[in-house]
Design a protein around this motif. Structure first.
Motif, PDB file in Angstrom:
ATOM      1  N   GLY A 104       0.612  -1.335   0.132  1.00 46.80           N
ATOM      2  CA  GLY A 104      -0.015   0.403  -0.403  1.00 46.80           C
ATOM      3  C   GLY A 104       0.666   1.452   0.100  1.00 46.80           C
ATOM      4  N   SER A 105       2.372   0.647   0.302  1.00 47.68           N
ATOM      5  CA  SER A 105       3.010   2.394   0.722  1.00 47.68           C
ATOM      6  C   SER A 105       2.657   3.111  -1.579  1.00 47.68           C
ATOM      7  CB  SER A 105       4.710   1.929   0.320  1.00 47.68           C
ATOM      8  OG  SER A 105       5.112   1.185  -0.519  1.00 47.68           O
ATOM      9  N   GLY A 106       2.913   2.454  -2.105  1.00 46.41           N
ATOM     10  CA  GLY A 106       2.553   3.673  -3.777  1.00 46.41           C
ATOM     11  C   GLY A 106       1.466   4.028  -3.334  1.00 46.41           C
ATOM     12  N   THR A 107       0.176   3.773  -2.974  1.00 47.19           N
ATOM     13  CA  THR A 107      -0.268   4.559  -3.186  1.00 47.19           C
ATOM     14  C   THR A 107      -0.156   5.982  -2.350  1.00 47.19           C
ATOM     15  OG1 THR A 107      -2.531   2.427  -3.204  1.00 47.19           O
ATOM     16  CG2 THR A 107      -2.931   4.593  -2.138  1.00 47.19           C
ATOM     17  N   VAL A 108       0.312   5.654  -1.387  1.00 42.05           N
ATOM     18  CA  VAL A 108       0.765   6.831  -0.457  1.00 42.05           C
ATOM     19  C   VAL A 108       1.328   7.412  -1.492  1.00 42.05           C
ATOM     20  CG1 VAL A 108       1.904   7.757   1.475  1.00 42.05           C
ATOM     21  CG2 VAL A 108       0.885   5.792   1.605  1.00 42.05           C
ATOM     22  N   TRP A 109       2.540   7.577  -2.061  1.00 46.82           N
ATOM     23  CA  TRP A 109       3.587   8.366  -3.150  1.00 46.82           C
ATOM     24  C   TRP A 109       2.424   8.936  -3.741  1.00 46.82           C
ATOM     25  CZ3 TRP A 109       7.775  10.182  -1.675  1.00 46.82           C
ATOM     26  CH2 TRP A 109       8.935   9.265  -0.540  1.00 46.82           C
ATOM     27  N   VAL A 110       2.046   8.307  -4.582  1.00 49.93           N
ATOM     28  CA  VAL A 110       0.968   8.650  -5.732  1.00 49.93           C
ATOM     29  C   VAL A 110       0.105   9.949  -5.580  1.00 49.93           C
ATOM     30  CG1 VAL A 110      -1.169   8.372  -7.395  1.00 49.93           C
ATOM     31  CG2 VAL A 110       1.153   6.578  -6.918  1.00 49.93           C
ATOM     32  N   LEU A 111      -0.548   9.468  -3.954  1.00 43.92           N
ATOM     33  CA  LEU A 111      -1.122  10.500  -3.266  1.00 43.92           C
ATOM     34  C   LEU A 111      -0.563  11.455  -3.230  1.00 43.92           C
ATOM     35  CD1 LEU A 111      -3.993  11.342  -1.801  1.00 43.92           C
ATOM     36  CD2 LEU A 111      -3.045  10.910  -0.054  1.00 43.92           C
ATOM     37  N   ALA A 112       0.797  11.330  -2.236  1.00 44.48           N
ATOM     38  CA  ALA A 112       1.597  12.265  -2.334  1.00 44.48           C
ATOM     39  C   ALA A 112       1.891  13.618  -3.558  1.00 44.48           C
ATOM     40  CB  ALA A 112       2.975  11.972  -1.587  1.00 44.48           C
ATOM     41  N   GLY A 113       1.964  12.413  -4.700  1.00 42.44           N
ATOM     42  CA  GLY A 113       2.887  12.788  -6.193  1.00 42.44           C
ATOM     43  C   GLY A 113       1.693  14.244  -5.878  1.00 42.44           C
ATOM     44  N   VAL A 114      -0.018  13.429  -6.271  1.00 45.46           N
ATOM     45  CA  VAL A 114      -0.996  14.492  -6.872  1.00 45.46           C
ATOM     46  C   VAL A 114      -1.199  15.996  -5.684  1.00 45.46           C
ATOM     47  CG1 VAL A 114      -3.145  14.260  -7.018  1.00 45.46           C
ATOM     48  CG2 VAL A 114      -1.979  12.403  -7.380  1.00 45.46           C
ATOM     49  N   VAL A 115      -0.687  16.151  -4.599  1.00 41.74           N
ATOM     50  CA  VAL A 115      -1.161  17.149  -3.471  1.00 41.74           C
ATOM     51  C   VAL A 115      -0.306  18.204  -4.295  1.00 41.74           C
ATOM     52  CG1 VAL A 115      -0.868  17.559  -1.473  1.00 41.74           C
ATOM     53  CG2 VAL A 115      -1.644  15.796  -2.051  1.00 41.74           C
ATOM     54  N   LEU A 116       1.617  17.037  -4.079  1.00 41.48           N
ATOM     55  CA  LEU A 116       2.844  18.327  -4.465  1.00 41.48           C
ATOM     56  C   LEU A 116       1.789  18.947  -5.690  1.00 41.48           C
ATOM     57  CD1 LEU A 116       5.664  19.423  -4.457  1.00 41.48           C
ATOM     58  CD2 LEU A 116       5.905  17.479  -5.656  1.00 41.48           C
ATOM     59  N   ILE A 117       1.591  18.318  -7.192  1.00 42.15           N
ATOM     60  CA  ILE A 117       1.742  18.425  -8.456  1.00 42.15           C
ATOM     61  C   ILE A 117       0.185  19.757  -8.178  1.00 42.15           C
ATOM     62  CG2 ILE A 117      -0.413  18.748 -10.641  1.00 42.15           C
ATOM     63  CD1 ILE A 117       1.959  15.985 -10.635  1.00 42.15           C
ATOM     64  N   TRP A 118      -1.209  19.675  -7.495  1.00 39.45           N
ATOM     65  CA  TRP A 118      -1.741  20.826  -7.296  1.00 39.45           C
ATOM     66  C   TRP A 118      -1.578  21.831  -6.949  1.00 39.45           C
ATOM     67  CZ3 TRP A 118      -6.394  21.101  -8.898  1.00 39.45           C
ATOM     68  CH2 TRP A 118      -7.051  20.121  -9.946  1.00 39.45           C
ATOM     69  N   PHE A 119      -0.448  22.055  -5.596  1.00 41.15           N
ATOM     70  CA  PHE A 119       0.502  22.746  -4.937  1.00 41.15           C
ATOM     71  C   PHE A 119       0.538  23.242  -6.122  1.00 41.15           C
ATOM     72  CE2 PHE A 119       4.053  24.873  -2.406  1.00 41.15           C
ATOM     73  CZ  PHE A 119       2.898  25.504  -2.177  1.00 41.15           C
ATOM     74  N   LEU A 120       2.075  23.138  -6.753  1.00 39.39           N
ATOM     75  CA  LEU A 120       2.719  23.356  -7.675  1.00 39.39           C
ATOM     76  C   LEU A 120       1.392  23.941  -9.496  1.00 39.39           C
ATOM     77  CD1 LEU A 120       5.975  21.351  -8.162  1.00 39.39           C
ATOM     78  CD2 LEU A 120       5.440  23.341  -6.660  1.00 39.39           C
ATOM     79  N   ALA A 121       1.051  23.697  -9.072  1.00 37.48           N
ATOM     80  CA  ALA A 121      -0.275  24.210  -9.875  1.00 37.48           C
ATOM     81  C   ALA A 121      -1.084  25.492  -9.148  1.00 37.48           C
ATOM     82  CB  ALA A 121      -1.619  23.519 -10.601  1.00 37.48           C
ATOM     83  N   GLY A 122      -1.153  25.211  -7.895  1.00 39.84           N
ATOM     84  CA  GLY A 122      -1.569  26.395  -7.162  1.00 39.84           C
ATOM     85  C   GLY A 122      -1.123  27.294  -7.506  1.00 39.84           C
ATOM     86  N   THR A 123       0.071  27.444  -7.054  1.00 39.49           N
ATOM     87  CA  THR A 123       1.319  28.834  -7.155  1.00 39.49           C
ATOM     88  C   THR A 123       1.468  29.522  -8.121  1.00 39.49           C
ATOM     89  OG1 THR A 123       2.281  27.295  -4.831  1.00 39.49           O
ATOM     90  CG2 THR A 123       3.709  28.724  -5.638  1.00 39.49           C
ATOM     91  N   VAL A 124       1.305  28.672  -9.338  1.00 32.65           N
ATOM     92  CA  VAL A 124       1.398  28.858 -10.711  1.00 32.65           C
ATOM     93  C   VAL A 124       0.252  30.041 -11.198  1.00 32.65           C
ATOM     94  CG1 VAL A 124       2.162  28.576 -13.342  1.00 32.65           C
ATOM     95  CG2 VAL A 124       3.351  27.343 -11.109  1.00 32.65           C
ATOM     96  N   LEU A 125      -0.821  29.439 -10.350  1.00 30.06           N
ATOM     97  CA  LEU A 125      -2.004  29.447 -11.157  1.00 30.06           C
ATOM     98  C   LEU A 125      -1.935  31.391 -10.524  1.00 30.06           C
ATOM     99  CD1 LEU A 125      -4.419  27.617 -11.531  1.00 30.06           C
ATOM    100  CD2 LEU A 125      -3.584  28.897 -13.241  1.00 30.06           C
ATOM    101  N   PHE A 126      -1.214  31.397  -8.984  1.00 34.04           N
ATOM    102  CA  PHE A 126      -1.377  32.416  -7.964  1.00 34.04           C
ATOM    103  C   PHE A 126      -0.569  33.934  -7.930  1.00 34.04           C
ATOM    104  CE2 PHE A 126      -3.289  31.140  -3.653  1.00 34.04           C
ATOM    105  CZ  PHE A 126      -4.851  31.031  -4.160  1.00 34.04           C
TER     106      PHE A 126
END
Length: 143
Positions: free
Chosen positions: A36-58
Motif C-alpha cells: 500500500g505504500s505506492g498509494t501513499v506515494w501517488v497521493l503525495a505526488g498528486v498533492v504536490l502537483i496540485w500545490f505547484l499548479a495553485g502556486t503557478v496560478l496565484f
C-alpha cells in the motif's frame, strides 16, 4: 513458485517447527512489508502537483494584474500629459477616464510644470486570500 517448492522440501527434511519459520519468512518476502505504500506515494505526488499548479496560478494572476496596472498607469499618464500644458485642470480628469477604460482606478494624480504623475490600482481577486490590489506609478511630460 520455485521458492515455495524449496521451502516445502526443507520443511519435510528439517521438521515442522523450522518449516513453519521458513513458511512465515516466505510469506513476508512475497507480500512485502510495504504493502500500500505506492498509494501513499501517488497521493503525495498528486498533492504536490496540485500545490505547484495553485502556486503557478496565484503568481501568474498577480503578475498579470501588475502588468495591467502598469499599462493603465502609462496610458493614463500619457493622456494626462497631452492636456497638462494647455489645460492642467483637465489632465487628471483625462487620466482618470483612461484608467477607468482600462479597468483600473486612479489613486493619485499630480500635475506639476507640465509633468503628470499618476498612481493606478487594479483589483485582483485571489481565492482564499480575498481582494488585493496591484499598484503602478507612471510619469509623463515634455521633459
Amino acid at each position: 513458485m520455485f521458492v515455495a517448492l524449496l521451502v516445502r522440501i526443507r520443511r519435510l527434511r528439517l521438521g515442522s517447527r523450522l518449516g513453519r519459520l521458513l513458511d512465515v519468512a516466505r510469506r513476508r518476502i512475497s507480500t512485502g512489508g510495504d504493502r500500500g505504500s505506492g498509494t501513499v506515494w501517488v497521493l503525495a505526488g498528486v498533492v504536490l502537483i496540485w500545490f505547484l499548479a495553485g502556486t503557478v496560478l496565484f503568481v501568474g494572476s498577480a503578475r498579470v494584474a501588475r502588468h495591467r496596472a502598469q499599462s493603465a498607469a502609462d496610458l493614463s499618464a500619457l493622456a494626462g500629459a497631452a492636456h497638462a500644458l494647455a489645460a492642467p485642470e483637465r489632465a487628471c480628469l483625462r487620466a482618470r477616464d483612461l484608467a477607468g477604460a482600462n479597468h483600473a482606478s486612479l489613486v493619485r494624480c499630480v500635475v506639476r510644470d507640465g509633468v503628470v504623475d499618476v498612481r493606478v490600482s487594479v483589483r485582483l481577486s485571489l481565492p482564499g486570500l480575498g481582494p488585493r490590489f496591484a499598484l503602478a506609478d507612471s510619469r509623463a511630460g515634455p521633459r
